[in-house]
Write a protein that holds these residues in place. Sequence first.
Motif, mmCIF file in Angstrom:
data_model
loop_
_atom_site.group_PDB
_atom_site.id
_atom_site.type_symbol
_atom_site.label_atom_id
_atom_site.label_comp_id
_atom_site.label_asym_id
_atom_site.label_seq_id
_atom_site.Cartn_x
_atom_site.Cartn_y
_atom_site.Cartn_z
ATOM 1 N N VAL A 19 -9.385 12.327 -36.004
ATOM 2 C CA VAL A 19 -8.567 11.137 -36.226
ATOM 3 C C VAL A 19 -8.946 10.490 -37.552
ATOM 4 N N VAL A 79 -3.837 7.506 -27.454
ATOM 5 C CA VAL A 79 -3.928 8.769 -28.193
ATOM 6 C C VAL A 79 -2.781 9.695 -27.800
ATOM 7 N N LEU A 108 -1.951 10.363 -35.865
ATOM 8 C CA LEU A 108 -3.401 10.387 -35.687
ATOM 9 C C LEU A 108 -4.119 10.717 -36.986
ATOM 10 N N ARG A 154 -8.600 5.568 -36.312
ATOM 11 C CA ARG A 154 -9.635 5.555 -35.280
ATOM 12 C C ARG A 154 -10.101 4.133 -35.001
ATOM 13 N N GLU A 155 -10.346 3.386 -36.062
ATOM 14 C CA GLU A 155 -10.807 2.005 -35.907
ATOM 15 C C GLU A 155 -9.768 1.151 -35.188
ATOM 16 N N THR A 202 -10.319 14.134 -29.088
ATOM 17 C CA THR A 202 -9.500 14.513 -30.249
ATOM 18 C C THR A 202 -10.182 15.520 -31.154
ATOM 19 N N GLY A 226 -16.042 5.116 -29.129
ATOM 20 C CA GLY A 226 -15.866 6.021 -30.264
ATOM 21 C C GLY A 226 -16.238 7.453 -29.929
ATOM 22 N N LEU A 286 -13.423 8.922 -27.888
ATOM 23 C CA LEU A 286 -12.279 9.244 -28.740
ATOM 24 C C LEU A 286 -12.529 10.525 -29.536
ATOM 25 N N ASP A 287 -13.706 10.649 -30.086
ATOM 26 C CA ASP A 287 -14.029 11.863 -30.853
ATOM 27 C C ASP A 287 -14.041 13.096 -29.960
#
Length: 921
Positions: free
Chosen positions: A199, A222, A230, A204-205, A195, A188, A191-192
């Motif tokens: 998101v 992504v 997104l 995101r989940e 992006t 997570g 990903l953050d």
Amino acid sequence: MTVSTTVRAPGRLYGRDTQRRAVAALLDRLRTDSAVLVVTGEPGLGRTALLGHAARAFDAGRVLTVPAEPSGTRASYAAVHTLCRTAAALAAETGAAVGAAGTGAPPVRALLDTLASAATDAPLLLCVDDVHLWDSASRAALGQAARRLHVAGRVGLLVSTAGHRAAERDLAGLPVTGLHPLAPPDAGALLDDVTGGGVDPTVREELLEEAEGNPALLLALVRRLAPAELAGQRPLPRPLADAGVLTGVAGEALRGLPPAAADLLVTAAAALHESDDLAVDADLVLRSVRRLRPAASAPRHPLPDAVDLADGRFRFAGSLLRRAAYAGAPPERRRAAHRALAQVLAADGQRLPALLHRAWATTSPAPVIAAELSATAADAGVAASERLRALAHSRAAQLAADPTRRAASRTAAAEQALHAGRPRWALGLLGDAVHSTLPEAVRGRAELVRGLAERYDGPVADARESLLSAAGLLSAEEPDLAMAAALAAADAAWAAGDAEACLDALDAGRPAPAPATGPHPASDYRLGLRAVLEARFDDAAAPLRRVVALAPVDGEPDALLRPAVAALLLGDMSAAARSGARALAAARARGSGALVPRALEYLAYAELRAGRHALARTHAEEGLRAAQRAGQRNTAAHHHAVLALAASIEGETSVVTHHVAAALTTARRHGLAQAATLAHWAAARADLGRGRPLEAADRLGPLVRTGPRRGHFAVWMLAVPCFVEAAVLAGRPGDARDVVADLALWAALGADAQAPAQLARCHALLAPPEHADALYLRALHLHERTPGDFERARTQLLYGKWLRRRRRLREARDRLGAALAAFDHCGAGVWAEQARQELRANGAATGATGGGALSRLTPQQWRIAQCVAEGATNREVARSLSVSTRTVDYHLRNVFAALGVRSRVELARLVEQSEKTGAQP
């Protein structure tokens, strides 16, 4: 059409602390010696990134990076010769000459000589990426050189390999650090990072779940999505991770396979289709492959690098390779593999798996196969896991032609997924099963499953509304299910702390008629719960006792848990623990991923209420792990709260803080008032145990007093004794008097065995001296009627403190000693330390007061004593020490008690004397 999205580069390596430490150790060793480290892991986990990190971090010498080479037929030792030329060029740049052995010597010797020349005047770090792509002779030579690297001087060799079998043999015995999928928090964070945190939460989940912790796959997903996708403004492409994405991340591992090896690989992947497993029975795969290739009695070629054979099972190197092997195969070859598997499984009598593979080999629609598959999945006589039944129902829905049958199969699939402990999967399976054109019974079942899934992992207010909708839709045709939906809605409202909504939910379902053989447990549960909510406890007792007495040994999860809830409402903790243990045993016997964490929740809570904190902690720890595996964040929040309460008596401050924060994070997002109240109570009790009554009183005050911030209606009363103690010790007894009247009403109901003794203790804390003694003795007498060392020890401690302040030192010593023994017995470490401090103070007070007594003061108390001795007011002391006036008041009272002084004048005289004699702390 694939839309590319700009993704920023990750700011750092996530979740790789262990690997970075291993690399740091290698780089540190290079200052004096040679060192080797092999980095392994399936494609996409970040082997190249870790090598890049090492190259950037190394500043004590030169770095030689050897990138991955494309696979293909190459001459023996081609990669070693290339490496020697590159290293020789680096050596020439520094003016070092390559030794004679470097030009015509055997490859291993040539490699060592060349590296030694490049490391003549400074350490050399050699980073070799994807060595599994090298020719076999070069891999073997590199492995031999790595074992003799010390002869080359200060050379560090950092090698990455996909961990395939051939490379593992060549590098066997060398130090290894393995890369594994990222944990969800690390994935997570990555990903953050890439992006910018923009998101949509639902997207995101889903991205995190689809990537399964593989960072390269996560980034590829992504990049595939457009900004609108997104942001959740446009539907995501299906499948989210398609063949192009999966094979692109897998890279060389699945390319260039001979036909027989490719068939084995796709058959093994097909056998594990829609599975979380990485290993499959080798005999099943080989028998199926022989049906694909009847002329081949057995494979005569090496196994594909993506799989290995051990203990009679083919095992994929990772989930990415398993998924990519299946998705990347031609569709007809996949279907052929499924047909072959179906034939072999049918011959072995495995009816449902055989039908499922037959269905996967079929293109939709196929209503006949769908009906047969759905009927078999619903047959309780067919041995199958809940997960397999969910897969079968889901595939039946895809093959069904009739919309109603399709919706019914989706709902059945979601129901089985829910029982398997996969609430998010259940919600995804439901799809449009609640479309308004469908029959009410079909929609009602779908809403029931949706509400139950949301109750496990979602806002409980949403769950309540879904369940109420289900109760209304099912009331005409399926009253038993309508009752179950209503009771589940009441449970959701209970978790939210909404008593009125709980009562409304109990009225929503049509009560099922009582059978001729006796009372109906669900109706009794409903009647008892309604009476409790309306404070008609006399009316609640009989139906709730019947629920406990008629506890089923098997059945639906909620039915198994209702006796535990009923016993908790009755205040019968022994029966609650028995019922919880029975539900847990049933859950384990049926392999229910959904029921196990909830059974452990009620069992842990029953043990906690009974004062058996160590048992409560054991059950809650197991329950937390089970809830996390099952995706039940709401259940996990309750386990976190129980663990915080257990830790609050043990003095583990960091543990309390962790579990309180975890419980409140989910409680705030999903509206879990009960979990939130328990967590705040735990934090306050930890403050009280550490001698911080002001903080405890401030935290508990809003929870126990009337007003909009009052805690959960079924929990706040349990925290009242803590609040009364904290308020009195903080010098605010007036704050506690009103809630004691509420505690008296609660104790009179008989639903809490500890309450009468706790009430007497609270009266003693608030009473004048001439009455307090008798009240403490009465509280201790009442404690003898109930189990639980902790609450009795707390009363002993408070009574001992009271006696010491009255100079009844021998009696105080007896009470404090008993409290210490009880705290030690139940593992209440922080409270035991309080008792020890009081015993020390009690012993010191028997002698003459003098400067040496100041040694008992804490540093904060000593600073306050000095300020007061200099003539400062409490407000001036607070301002100079940057604390509150109440903190000064509290510490000053403790100073007076510890030193046996009664005025500021006596304190000033004692401080002055100690400063003259040097006896101050």
